[in-house]
Scaffold this motif. Structure first.
Motif, PDB file in Angstrom:
ATOM      1  N   LEU A   1       0.881  -1.310   0.000  1.00 27.04           N
ATOM      2  CA  LEU A   1      -0.117  -0.047   0.004  1.00 27.04           C
ATOM      3  C   LEU A   1       0.820   1.481  -0.144  1.00 27.04           C
ATOM      4  N   LEU A   2       1.942   1.106   0.631  1.00 20.95           N
ATOM      5  CA  LEU A   2       2.922   2.527   0.846  1.00 20.95           C
ATOM      6  C   LEU A   2       3.458   2.381  -0.358  1.00 20.95           C
ATOM      7  N   PHE A   3       4.375   1.311  -0.883  1.00 19.35           N
ATOM      8  CA  PHE A   3       5.461   1.419  -1.980  1.00 19.35           C
ATOM      9  C   PHE A   3       5.139   0.979  -3.135  1.00 19.35           C
ATOM     10  N   GLN A   4       3.933   0.151  -3.337  1.00 21.43           N
ATOM     11  CA  GLN A   4       3.806  -0.260  -4.803  1.00 21.43           C
ATOM     12  C   GLN A   4       2.661   0.247  -5.258  1.00 21.43           C
ATOM     13  N   GLU A   5       2.915   1.392  -5.949  1.00 24.74           N
ATOM     14  CA  GLU A   5       1.622   2.494  -6.312  1.00 24.74           C
ATOM     15  C   GLU A   5       1.010   1.975  -7.424  1.00 24.74           C
TER      16      GLU A   5
ATOM     17  N   VAL B   1      -6.811  -4.543  -4.843  1.00 26.48           N
ATOM     18  CA  VAL B   1      -6.467  -5.736  -5.070  1.00 26.48           C
ATOM     19  C   VAL B   1      -5.364  -6.354  -3.909  1.00 26.48           C
ATOM     20  N   ILE B   2      -4.853  -5.370  -3.374  1.00 22.13           N
ATOM     21  CA  ILE B   2      -3.856  -5.620  -2.151  1.00 22.13           C
ATOM     22  C   ILE B   2      -4.751  -6.133  -1.261  1.00 22.13           C
ATOM     23  N   LEU B   3      -5.817  -5.477  -0.758  1.00 22.78           N
ATOM     24  CA  LEU B   3      -6.839  -5.766   0.365  1.00 22.78           C
ATOM     25  C   LEU B   3      -7.372  -7.252   0.048  1.00 22.78           C
ATOM     26  N   ASN B   4      -7.860  -7.655  -1.094  1.00 20.59           N
ATOM     27  CA  ASN B   4      -8.266  -8.806  -1.556  1.00 20.59           C
ATOM     28  C   ASN B   4      -7.197 -10.153  -1.244  1.00 20.59           C
TER      29      ASN B   4
END
Length: 127
Positions: A85-89, A95-98
């Motif tokens: 969330l912080l570094f892979q914009e 998608v990250i949450l899922n």
């Protein structure tokens, strides 16, 4: 290697490091066979290199929990997700949450997925 598999391997690697005295290189070698996937490597190394910042942000999202009290699998998944969330914009937050929820279901249980969803949903509320 697909990104889902890279995330699974990253969880295994970081979990291994959290439970042993292995170095980063030893943990990677222990988990990975053959060539190292760039996305996997960025998750593992990025989470380790930015751990202080990731933990600081993560602690701010935990309610009535300390980082040390979290079950190790949830802590590992949350660290990877917060790193992303912080570094892979380039990866959408949804998608990250899922993916984090699915990782918890795979390595933990339904309660793990709900807990991680509750913590990570606070990032979505900020956007």
């Amino acid at each position: 290697m697909k990104r889902r598999e890279a995330r699974e391997k990253a969880v295994q690697t970081l979990f291994q490091m959290d439970n042993s005295e292995m170095t980063l290189e030893e943990a990677i070698t222990y988990i990975m066979d053959g060539p190292i996937d760039p996305f996997y490597e960025s998750l593992v190394k990025g989470t380790i290199e930015n751990r202080d910042e990731v933990d600081k942000v993560l602690i701010g999202k935990l309610e009535n929990w300390s980082l040390d009290r979290l079950p190790k699998i949830e802590r590992t998944v949350l660290r990877i997700a917060v790193y992303e969330l912080l570094f892979q914009e380039e990866v959408p937050h949804r998608v990250i949450l899922n993916e984090a929820i699915e990782l918890c279901k795979h390595f933990g249980d339904e309660k793990s997925g709900r807990f991680v969803n509750g913590v990570l949903s606070k990032f979505a509320e900020e956007k």
